[in-house]
Every structure is written in structure tokens, then in C-alpha cells.
Design an enzyme around this catalytic site. Sequence first.
Site, PDB file in Angstrom:
ATOM      1  N   SER A  61      12.990  -8.313  -0.298  1.00  0.00           N
ATOM      2  CA  SER A  61      12.160  -7.394  -0.047  1.00  0.00           C
ATOM      3  C   SER A  61      12.670  -6.160  -1.359  1.00  0.00           C
ATOM      4  CB  SER A  61      11.661  -6.667   0.861  1.00  0.00           C
ATOM      5  OG  SER A  61      10.452  -5.234   0.527  1.00  0.00           O
ATOM      6  N   LYS A  70      14.814  -7.269   5.135  1.00  0.00           N
ATOM      7  CA  LYS A  70      13.717  -8.579   5.368  1.00  0.00           C
ATOM      8  C   LYS A  70      14.249 -10.009   4.495  1.00  0.00           C
ATOM      9  CE  LYS A  70      10.182  -8.819   6.400  1.00  0.00           C
ATOM     10  NZ  LYS A  70       8.595  -8.942   5.035  1.00  0.00           N
TER      11      LYS A  70
END
Length: 474
Positions: free
Chosen positions: A276, A282
Site C-alpha cells: 500500500s 499491507k
Amino acid sequence: MRRWGGRFTGQTDERVVDFTRSIEVDAALAADDIEGSMAHVRGLGRAGILEPAEVDGLIEGLRGLAVEVEAGDVAWDPALEDVHMNLEAALEARIGPVARKLHTGRSRNDQVATDLRLWTRRAIDRLVEAIIGFERALVGLAEREIETVLPGTTHIQPAQPVLLAHHLLAYVEMLERDRGRLADARRRLNVSPLGSGALAGAGYALDREASARELGFDGPTANSMDAVSDRDFVVEVLAAAALSMVHLSRLAEEITWWSNPAFGFVRVADAFSTGSSMMPNKRNPDPAELVRGRAAGSIAALTAMLGILKGLPLAYQRDLQDDKPLLFGTVATFEASLGVLTGLVETLSIDAARMRAAADEGFTTATAVADALVGRGVAFRSAHQVVGALVAAAEARGVRLDAVSDEEVAIALRSTDDGAALALASDRAAGAGHVLRAAASVEAAIAAMDVVGGTAPVRVRAALASARERLGPG
Ligand code: ARG
């Protein structure tokens, strides 16, 4: 400039030129177009319409053009509208005026129908190989994880434990059908429109059988009007692709859930994950998500193609030109999706302990316990009641089904008004509690599903071996 411009005095509006042009898309047909032209030239030679020297000159010119196309050296001229006109002009530039004989007894209508069948035939062969590759990846994972158990679900709720291999082989079944659908489509599409002309046939004694054979077709199409306007094969391939994309999307959906740490069943390799821009934590399974998303485009392409066809009177109508972006785009997406999912599955890590732990939750062996009661002479409906009561007792105590006490079993057995259950309840010597606890283990529940197509290890191993046999190593 306009190779069809003889009867026109006025210029074509620039907007129309832009609107009708297809070279950006149909340049992909160049190799097939040249192959079709070679067969046509030889056919004109056989029919005595071209001199042997003309045939040789045209074939040699087309061969040279094929090399240029292969090397990506052809400069497509947008003013020449489409791939057919571009290649004809390029041939003339290469070998001179004899090229002006190429289009004898041929229309772009039978030409493009021929080209597209050749293109689609090759595309199907590539797709089938890609599907086989993906099936092998699934089978490979199933073989590596042959002992791994997971909670099979219905309604997304824990239902019954199954082998992960069984789950993966379900997708192999879908893909086998997908492959079969493509093979069916290939069989039907493998006929030659060449010689159908614009719509009515060709006014020359062309041996359509011979040119069909030369192009690897099973024979010529039987009706010229159908031949130039039939795009059933495009619909069939789009339908097969859309359905297969739906299958890929279902697996992609499962992988996205399974890779969520709340599940923690799988870990998608770094090579098949993305991060991300904002959240440093992420790891996203984007390739799987995009496969899922792009399945929508494949469904749309199928409906668009059906929509194009539904209002068309015989024979060729220009609407048909728009079959190509739909078909080419869908084939490219499908092929890329198979490639990316193959890599993802090949590199997927499985957390067998997490899957196993989840299979132990949710009383997934309740059906197996009820089946064990049936084995002791209890009617299934009563067994269902008994085990329901046992699940409630176990849930209240926070234990699993294999930890229920003899007392709880006795109470549950008495809770039904059924004679057989009562008889068993009174027969403590029969060891009902022991029998039920034994049946409540995940291993026993899985082993009990010993029917053709069931998840019992012996069945799954056999299914896996036969899939491997079918698909070959790799
Ligand atoms: N670009 C056309 C197509 O894809 C080729 C055939 C055109 N025929 C015609 N009469 N304009 O269908």
C-alpha cells in the site's frame, strides 16, 4: 487511397474514416491473413485463374511480408483502414502490379471470417495449454498438502471437514469442463469460409475443399451467407472464457479471504503480493483481486457479442467488425489471469495447522456423529436431534464434540421420543458415548466420506492420481 473508391466522387468525412478504421485492432490478424491469402493464391492457381509464375511471385511476396510482420516491421497505414487493405498495399509495394490479382474471387467478408477462425483456433490451443498448466499447479499443491484438512463451508459457515486436496480438485473439475468447452468450440469452428466471397460465393471454379485442407480446416463451410456472417464461434469462445473466468474468480475470492490473517490459512508469496502507498503493514493479494474484477469484463464481452448478433439480417454487416476487440481482449485477459494464478498457486504457502484448527471449530463432525448413530440402528431424523442436543451441550461447556461425557450422551439420546434412540440410551454396555466420541474426530469424519467423489483420503488420493495421469507431470 481508398482501394474500394471507384464509384465515389466525394471524399470520405474524416470522422467516418476514424470511426470505421480497424487497423489498430485487426493488425493482430496479419499472420493469419497472409496464411489465408497464400491458400487463396494457390487455389486461384489450381483453378487456372493465375499463371504458375504469378502464383510463385505472389507466394514469394506473401512469404516476405510474413517475415516482416513477424519482425514487427510493417508500418500500418491508418488511411488504409484495415489489415486486409494494408497487407494488399504492402504486397503491391513489394512485388508490383501482380498483387492486384490477389483479391480475385474473394471479399474481405470471407477473408476476415477465415482469418478470425485461424486466429481463434491458435488462441484456443494456447488457452488449453494455459489451463492445463494451471491445473497442474493445483494438483501439485494438492499433492504437497495431501494430509491437510480444512473446514468445508456452506453458507460461508463451517460445515464438514474436507481435505484441502479435495477442495483444490473441485477447481480442477471446473477447469476440465472449461477445457472441454474450448475443445468443442474448436471442433465446430474448424471450417473454411474461403470461397464464400462477399455473401453469394465465388464466380470462379475454386476447389474449396483443397484450400480448406491447406489451412488445416476440416472442410469448407456449407453456406456462403452463413459463412460470412457466422460468429457463433466467437460467442462460444467468449462463453467458455467467461465461465472459466468465473471459476478463476471464485478461487481468487477464496484466496483473498484465506490470506486475511483472521483466517491465516495461506500466505501469498511476495512475488504475487503488492503493498500500500500509505499503510506500511499491507500485503495485498492484488493479482487475485484483479482476476476477480476482470471476470466482469469477460461476462460483459459475451453479452456485448450476443447483442451485436441479435439484430443482424443476413449476411455480412459491419457491426461484425466489433467482434474483434471483444474476443482479443477477453482472450488476453483470460490467458494473463491463468498465468498469474498459476504462479500464485505454485508459490502459495499453506498453514496446515491453522486450517486444521479451524476444522476443529464449529462442530464440523456433527454429521459424522449422526451417521455413527444411524450405524447403531437410530433413524437419521432422530440421530440429527440427538447430535443437535449434543452440540448444544458441548457449546454450553465450551468443548468440542469429541469431549462430550457419557452422561451428556445419555441425556441427548433420551431427549428424542424415538424408540430406537431410547433403546440405545438404556444400553450403556453398547458404549454409545465411546462410539460417538470416536466418530467425532476430524480424521474419522473425513475417512467416513468413502464414496466415489467423496473426501475420504483413499478417494482423494485416487482422484489426484487420475488427475496427474491425465495432465502429465509438471
Ligand atoms: N474490418 C472488417 C471486419 O472486421 C473487414 C470486413 C469488411 N468488409 C466490408 N465490406 N467492409 O469485419
